[in-house]
Design a protein around this motif. Structure first.
Motif, PDB file in Angstrom:
ATOM      1  N   VAL A  72       0.974  -1.002   0.141  1.00  0.00           N
ATOM      2  CA  VAL A  72      -0.189  -0.001   0.089  1.00  0.00           C
ATOM      3  C   VAL A  72       0.785   1.280  -0.121  1.00  0.00           C
ATOM      4  N   VAL A  73       0.794   2.283  -0.848  1.00  0.00           N
ATOM      5  CA  VAL A  73       1.379   3.317  -1.013  1.00  0.00           C
ATOM      6  C   VAL A  73       0.496   4.574  -1.476  1.00  0.00           C
ATOM      7  N   SER A  74       0.924   5.719  -0.979  1.00  0.00           N
ATOM      8  CA  SER A  74       0.098   6.821  -1.348  1.00  0.00           C
ATOM      9  C   SER A  74       0.380   6.972  -3.011  1.00  0.00           C
ATOM     10  N   GLU A  75      -0.579   7.496  -3.766  1.00  0.00           N
ATOM     11  CA  GLU A  75      -0.370   7.622  -5.213  1.00  0.00           C
ATOM     12  C   GLU A  75       0.747   8.540  -5.417  1.00  0.00           C
ATOM     13  N   SER A  76       1.089   9.646  -4.824  1.00  0.00           N
ATOM     14  CA  SER A  76       2.314  10.375  -5.060  1.00  0.00           C
ATOM     15  C   SER A  76       3.527  10.191  -4.607  1.00  0.00           C
ATOM     16  N   CYS A  77       3.738   9.078  -3.935  1.00  0.00           N
ATOM     17  CA  CYS A  77       4.873   8.588  -3.044  1.00  0.00           C
ATOM     18  C   CYS A  77       6.131   8.475  -3.972  1.00  0.00           C
ATOM     19  N   GLU A  78       6.968   9.306  -3.261  1.00  0.00           N
ATOM     20  CA  GLU A  78       8.655   9.115  -3.833  1.00  0.00           C
ATOM     21  C   GLU A  78       9.335   8.405  -3.025  1.00  0.00           C
ATOM     22  N   GLY A  79      10.240   7.678  -3.336  1.00  0.00           N
ATOM     23  CA  GLY A  79      11.317   7.419  -2.649  1.00  0.00           C
ATOM     24  C   GLY A  79      12.674   7.236  -3.206  1.00  0.00           C
ATOM     25  N   GLU A  80      13.500   6.267  -2.803  1.00  0.00           N
ATOM     26  CA  GLU A  80      14.930   6.359  -3.585  1.00  0.00           C
ATOM     27  C   GLU A  80      15.292   5.042  -3.967  1.00  0.00           C
ATOM     28  N   CYS A  81      15.685   4.774  -5.115  1.00  0.00           N
ATOM     29  CA  CYS A  81      16.323   3.414  -5.528  1.00  0.00           C
ATOM     30  C   CYS A  81      17.493   3.271  -4.803  1.00  0.00           C
ATOM     31  N   MET A  82      17.905   2.340  -4.080  1.00  0.00           N
ATOM     32  CA  MET A  82      19.041   2.194  -3.389  1.00  0.00           C
ATOM     33  C   MET A  82      19.997   1.297  -4.584  1.00  0.00           C
ATOM     34  N   VAL A  83      19.671   0.964  -5.482  1.00  0.00           N
ATOM     35  CA  VAL A  83      20.632   0.421  -6.310  1.00  0.00           C
ATOM     36  C   VAL A  83      21.280   1.620  -7.192  1.00  0.00           C
ATOM     37  N   GLN A  84      20.275   2.359  -7.786  1.00  0.00           N
ATOM     38  CA  GLN A  84      20.583   3.464  -8.967  1.00  0.00           C
ATOM     39  C   GLN A  84      20.893   4.753  -7.814  1.00  0.00           C
ATOM     40  N   THR A  85      20.772   4.719  -6.741  1.00  0.00           N
ATOM     41  CA  THR A  85      20.983   5.887  -6.014  1.00  0.00           C
ATOM     42  C   THR A  85      20.307   7.122  -6.409  1.00  0.00           C
ATOM     43  N   LYS A  86      19.018   7.122  -6.695  1.00  0.00           N
ATOM     44  CA  LYS A  86      18.447   8.009  -7.417  1.00  0.00           C
ATOM     45  C   LYS A  86      16.944   8.198  -6.895  1.00  0.00           C
ATOM     46  N   PRO A  87      16.177   9.214  -7.042  1.00  0.00           N
ATOM     47  CA  PRO A  87      15.053   9.257  -6.664  1.00  0.00           C
ATOM     48  C   PRO A  87      14.189   8.622  -7.650  1.00  0.00           C
ATOM     49  N   SER A  88      12.918   8.262  -7.013  1.00  0.00           N
ATOM     50  CA  SER A  88      12.288   7.236  -7.813  1.00  0.00           C
ATOM     51  C   SER A  88      10.705   7.116  -7.329  1.00  0.00           C
ATOM     52  N   HIS A  89       9.849   7.498  -8.124  1.00  0.00           N
ATOM     53  CA  HIS A  89       8.400   7.360  -8.007  1.00  0.00           C
ATOM     54  C   HIS A  89       7.893   5.978  -7.584  1.00  0.00           C
ATOM     55  N   ALA A  90       7.156   5.916  -6.627  1.00  0.00           N
ATOM     56  CA  ALA A  90       6.535   4.455  -6.200  1.00  0.00           C
ATOM     57  C   ALA A  90       5.995   3.593  -7.383  1.00  0.00           C
ATOM     58  N   LEU A  91       5.303   4.522  -8.404  1.00  0.00           N
ATOM     59  CA  LEU A  91       4.688   3.847  -9.454  1.00  0.00           C
ATOM     60  C   LEU A  91       5.478   3.358 -10.714  1.00  0.00           C
ATOM     61  N   ASN A  92       6.667   3.959 -10.733  1.00  0.00           N
ATOM     62  CA  ASN A  92       7.799   3.741 -11.823  1.00  0.00           C
ATOM     63  C   ASN A  92       7.716   2.206 -12.081  1.00  0.00           C
ATOM     64  N   ASP A  93       7.257   1.875 -13.530  1.00  0.00           N
ATOM     65  CA  ASP A  93       7.227   0.680 -13.952  1.00  0.00           C
ATOM     66  C   ASP A  93       8.650   0.186 -14.397  1.00  0.00           C
ATOM     67  N   VAL A  94       9.072  -0.564 -13.953  1.00  0.00           N
ATOM     68  CA  VAL A  94      10.692  -1.134 -13.919  1.00  0.00           C
ATOM     69  C   VAL A  94      10.947  -2.115 -15.179  1.00  0.00           C
ATOM     70  N   ARG A  95       9.668  -2.450 -15.637  1.00  0.00           N
ATOM     71  CA  ARG A  95      10.074  -3.266 -16.980  1.00  0.00           C
ATOM     72  C   ARG A  95      10.651  -2.377 -18.191  1.00  0.00           C
ATOM     73  N   GLY A  96      10.529  -1.188 -18.110  1.00  0.00           N
ATOM     74  CA  GLY A  96      11.217  -0.156 -19.104  1.00  0.00           C
ATOM     75  C   GLY A  96      12.583   0.315 -18.745  1.00  0.00           C
ATOM     76  N   GLU A  97      12.768  -0.175 -17.197  1.00  0.00           N
ATOM     77  CA  GLU A  97      14.310   0.300 -17.076  1.00  0.00           C
ATOM     78  C   GLU A  97      15.338  -0.958 -17.436  1.00  0.00           C
ATOM     79  N   THR A  98      16.056  -0.384 -18.394  1.00  0.00           N
ATOM     80  CA  THR A  98      16.990  -1.343 -19.000  1.00  0.00           C
ATOM     81  C   THR A  98      18.487  -1.328 -18.354  1.00  0.00           C
ATOM     82  N   GLU A  99      18.734   0.023 -17.790  1.00  0.00           N
ATOM     83  CA  GLU A  99      20.185   0.032 -17.397  1.00  0.00           C
ATOM     84  C   GLU A  99      19.949   0.105 -15.755  1.00  0.00           C
ATOM     85  N   ASN A 100      20.727  -0.788 -15.054  1.00  0.00           N
ATOM     86  CA  ASN A 100      21.181  -0.755 -13.570  1.00  0.00           C
ATOM     87  C   ASN A 100      19.726  -0.996 -12.959  1.00  0.00           C
TER      88      ASN A 100
END
Length: 83
Positions: free
Chosen positions: A34-62
């Protein structure tokens, strides 16, 4: 009032990844996140801000998306078992 979204843990978005450090609640019994619709966090692998609903299937790098292990408290320190 912020809308909350309920996501199955198998959905490949940042909020369901064990490497995402954002505000979420994990219900291991129902296998949902369960997340807030506008929730932001950090990807600990890429060390960059990441929106909760970011679809990672399109992430090809790192992107090293890793399923939140149901019942594994180390997978998400914010896991309190409730949604």
């Amino acid at each position: 009032m912020k809308q909350k979204l309920i996501l199955p843990t198998e959905v490949k978005v940042c909020a369901t990844c064990s490497y995402w450090d954002g505000e979420r609640k994990v219900n291991t019994e129902l296998r949902v996140v369960v997340v807030s619709e506008s929730c932001e966090g950090e990807c600990m692998v890429q060390t960059k801000p990441s929106h909760a609903l970011n679809d990672v299937r399109g992430e090809t790098e790192n992107c090293v998306w890793e399923h939140l292990a149901p019942g594994d408290p180390a997978a998400d320190p914010q896991d309190d078992g409730s949604a």
